[in-house]
Design an enzyme around this catalytic site. Structure first.
Site, PDB file in Angstrom:
ATOM      1  N   HIS A  77       0.919  -1.422  -0.352  1.00 56.90           N
ATOM      2  CA  HIS A  77      -0.001  -0.263   0.153  1.00 56.90           C
ATOM      3  C   HIS A  77       1.075   1.316  -0.151  1.00 56.90           C
ATOM      4  O   HIS A  77       1.803   1.253   1.154  1.00 56.90           O
ATOM      5  CB  HIS A  77      -0.858   0.380   1.299  1.00 56.90           C
ATOM      6  CG  HIS A  77      -1.823  -1.205   1.045  1.00 56.90           C
ATOM      7  ND1 HIS A  77      -3.513  -0.128   1.346  1.00 56.90           N
ATOM      8  CD2 HIS A  77      -2.628  -2.272   1.377  1.00 56.90           C
ATOM      9  CE1 HIS A  77      -4.413  -1.347   0.844  1.00 56.90           C
ATOM     10  NE2 HIS A  77      -3.300  -2.849   1.045  1.00 56.90           N
ATOM     11  N   TYR A 206      -9.123   6.376   6.226  1.00 54.50           N
ATOM     12  CA  TYR A 206      -9.861   6.882   7.982  1.00 54.50           C
ATOM     13  C   TYR A 206     -10.300   7.134   7.582  1.00 54.50           C
ATOM     14  O   TYR A 206     -10.600   8.260   7.067  1.00 54.50           O
ATOM     15  CB  TYR A 206      -8.601   6.858   8.421  1.00 54.50           C
ATOM     16  CG  TYR A 206      -6.895   5.550   8.242  1.00 54.50           C
ATOM     17  CD1 TYR A 206      -6.517   5.168   7.449  1.00 54.50           C
ATOM     18  CD2 TYR A 206      -7.032   5.570   9.928  1.00 54.50           C
ATOM     19  CE1 TYR A 206      -5.498   4.394   8.087  1.00 54.50           C
ATOM     20  CE2 TYR A 206      -5.871   4.562   9.915  1.00 54.50           C
ATOM     21  CZ  TYR A 206      -5.103   4.036   9.373  1.00 54.50           C
ATOM     22  OH  TYR A 206      -4.462   2.863   9.709  1.00 54.50           O
ATOM     23  N   PRO A 297      -4.304   1.312  18.386  1.00 52.62           N
ATOM     24  CA  PRO A 297      -4.190   1.001  17.002  1.00 52.62           C
ATOM     25  C   PRO A 297      -4.897   1.363  16.159  1.00 52.62           C
ATOM     26  O   PRO A 297      -3.903   1.159  15.114  1.00 52.62           O
ATOM     27  CB  PRO A 297      -5.802  -0.704  17.137  1.00 52.62           C
ATOM     28  CG  PRO A 297      -6.606  -0.292  17.603  1.00 52.62           C
ATOM     29  CD  PRO A 297      -6.250   0.599  19.047  1.00 52.62           C
ATOM     30  N   LYS A 301       0.880   0.203  14.851  1.00 53.35           N
ATOM     31  CA  LYS A 301       2.663   0.241  15.242  1.00 53.35           C
ATOM     32  C   LYS A 301       2.319  -0.639  16.154  1.00 53.35           C
ATOM     33  O   LYS A 301       3.478  -1.034  16.215  1.00 53.35           O
ATOM     34  CB  LYS A 301       2.694   0.904  16.117  1.00 53.35           C
ATOM     35  CG  LYS A 301       2.848   2.371  15.710  1.00 53.35           C
ATOM     36  CD  LYS A 301       4.067   2.778  14.519  1.00 53.35           C
ATOM     37  CE  LYS A 301       4.433   3.777  13.797  1.00 53.35           C
ATOM     38  NZ  LYS A 301       4.198   2.805  12.184  1.00 53.35           N
ATOM     39  N   TYR A 389       3.939   6.962   9.738  1.00 51.16           N
ATOM     40  CA  TYR A 389       3.150   5.152   9.354  1.00 51.16           C
ATOM     41  C   TYR A 389       3.648   4.450   8.977  1.00 51.16           C
ATOM     42  O   TYR A 389       3.750   3.026   9.106  1.00 51.16           O
ATOM     43  CB  TYR A 389       1.700   5.925   8.240  1.00 51.16           C
ATOM     44  CG  TYR A 389       0.086   4.949   8.279  1.00 51.16           C
ATOM     45  CD1 TYR A 389      -0.311   4.794   9.138  1.00 51.16           C
ATOM     46  CD2 TYR A 389       0.435   3.863   7.585  1.00 51.16           C
ATOM     47  CE1 TYR A 389      -1.100   4.277   8.954  1.00 51.16           C
ATOM     48  CE2 TYR A 389      -0.440   2.645   7.869  1.00 51.16           C
ATOM     49  CZ  TYR A 389      -1.530   3.151   8.149  1.00 51.16           C
ATOM     50  OH  TYR A 389      -2.621   2.446   7.812  1.00 51.16           O
TER      51      TYR A 389
HETATM   52  C1  PHB Z   1      -5.873  -3.662   9.878  1.00 56.05           C
HETATM   53  O1  PHB Z   1      -6.250  -4.117   8.700  1.00 56.05           O
HETATM   54  O2  PHB Z   1      -6.311  -4.716  11.133  1.00 56.05           O
HETATM   55  C2  PHB Z   1      -5.461  -2.398  10.437  1.00 56.05           C
HETATM   56  C3  PHB Z   1      -5.010  -1.751   9.796  1.00 56.05           C
HETATM   57  C4  PHB Z   1      -4.356  -0.093  10.568  1.00 56.05           C
HETATM   58  C5  PHB Z   1      -5.072   0.080  10.989  1.00 56.05           C
HETATM   59  C6  PHB Z   1      -5.284  -0.631  12.691  1.00 56.05           C
HETATM   60  C7  PHB Z   1      -5.519  -2.363  11.837  1.00 56.05           C
HETATM   61  O3  PHB Z   1      -4.820   0.866  12.364  1.00 56.05           O
END
Ligand code: PHB
Length: 396
Positions: A77, A206, A297, A301, A389
């Site tokens: 990604h 997001y 989450p 990280k 990130y």
């Molecule tokens: C996930 O795909 O489980 C995931 C992706 C990004 C995050 C948290 C979880 O910030």
């Protein structure tokens, strides 16, 4: 009952990704280890966990010879979308900092590591009971347990590593006078689902909205992972598939996205907490991963920090055990913690940036939107997000 005794250089409590990766790196350095975990291999494998790997984590898996499955089955990604205020904004990591992340679930990282350890006949004992950790203040710590066949076992070692997760048993052995613990609680959690549906977006989205945060992530072409902000006391049994989809659609719909729906096969509430235990060494005990620190989450990280810890730890243990550099382990805490606190800040920042604060004021709401606009509206704002990130350079 007879006690079977094993002697090894390092005993690792916890056979998740941190424990197994450490055992793998130690073997490459010529240091032997035994890994124990109270969970069975199937239990660890079937727990749904997060899925984003930083570039350094991918490199570690591939270059240390664990597996290149992440390159074959993972998805690179190069950007994420930040959705708010009725629209979507691309943050292009590749363009901004020349880096990407890989979507590759933690359960797959675990499977790769467990298979690699098994292939070389490493001593990994899953499904043990009654684990006791003794004598960490001496040079001869001991781990006792009953193995999966019901036999009483004792592992004697020079160093003991607690890679046993956020409820760490090992951490509790550190004398109170020798430790400092830092906490941050959050007034919300994530409702996480796994569903059988096609992808709704090519990238991770997001999404901020007045109804609360939502994250649209993926697993495969036909299996998706999504989350929405909820109360920490939310009861998953109160949520039918229809109710979940209505909530998710309302949250991302506010920013112009429509989700592809399908049957929901896993649902769970994930609590949010920031936590750091210092120092990460106490006598012969070293802590790594969630045993020493947890992050919310939002910044993806957790697993990356655990892998960064064990990379440093393996090097310090090698110097201590193979090169008679007895002071090498004194460096571990400082080297690991500099990254840990950066990740703490980044995870906290992304969390506060994107979630609705219960009982927040209209001032809070407007300030938050202005912050989102500042982040996506300037190259320096987007670069700050991209650097955090995709991860900072490995600690030296
Ligand atoms: C996930 O795909 O489980 C995931 C992706 C990004 C995050 C948290 C979880 O910030």
């Amino acid at each position: 009952m007879t006690t079977h005794t094993t002697a090894t250089q390092v005993c690792i409590v916890g056979a998740g990704p941190a424990g197994l990766m450490l055992s793998h790196l130690l073997e490459l350095a010529g240091v032997d280890s035994v890994v124990v975990d109270h969970r069975s291999r199937v239990e660890i494998q079937s727990t749904v966990r997060a899925g984003i790997l930083e570039r350094d984590s991918v490199q570690l898996l591939v270059e240390s010879g664990v597996s290149d499955n992440v390159l074959i089955h993972g998805d690179e990604h190069r950007r994420i979308d930040l959705a708010f205020g009725g629209g979507s904004n691309r943050v292009d990591f590749h363009e901004l900092v020349g880096a990407s992340v890989w979507l590759y679930p933690q359960t797959s990282v675990f499977e790769d590591l467990a298979a690699a350890r098994e292939a070389v006949g490493a001593d990994v004992r899953f499904g043990v009971a009654g684990t006791e950790v003794l004598d960490i203040g001496t040079e001869r710590p001991v781990v006792r347990f009953v193995d999966a066949d019901g036999l009483r076992q004792e592992v004697r070692c020079r160093y003991l590593v607690g890679a046993d997760g956020s409820h760490s048993l090992c951490r509790q052995q550190v004398p109170e006078v020798d430790r400092r613990q830092y906490f941050q609680e959050y007034p919300f959690a994530w409702f996480g689902i796994l569903c059988e549906a096609p992808k709704s977006a090519a990238e991770l989205v997001y999404s901020h909205s007045a109804r609360g945060f939502a994250l649209i992530s993926q697993r495969t072409e036909s299996m998706q992972r999504m989350y929405f902000q909820c109360d920490p006391s939310e009861d998953v049994t109160q949520w039918s598939d229809d109710r979940i989809w209505a909530e998710l659609q309302a949250r991302v719909g506010a920013n112009g996205l429509t989700l592809q729906e399908g049957p929901i096969c896993d649902r769970a509430v994930l609590r949010f907490r920031s936590f750091v235990h210092e120092p990460m060494r106490s006598g012969s005990l070293l802590l790594a991963g969630d045993a020493a620190h947890t992050v919310p989450p939002t910044g993806a990280k957790g697993l990356n920090l655990a892998l960064a810890d064990v990379r440093v730890l393996a090097e310090c243990l090698e110097r201590a055990l193979r090169k008679d550099d007895v002071d090498a382990l004194d460096e571990y805490t400082d080297r690991a913690l500099s990254r840990v606190w950066k990740a703490q800040h980044f995870s906290y920042w992304m969390t506060r940036l994107l979630h609705q604060i219960p009982a927040g004021t209209e001032f809070d709401a407007r300030r938050q939107l202005a912050e989102l606009q500042s982040v996506v509206g300037s190259t320096s704002g987007r670069t700050y997000l991209a650097e955090g990130y995709t991860g900072w350079p490995a600690p030296r």
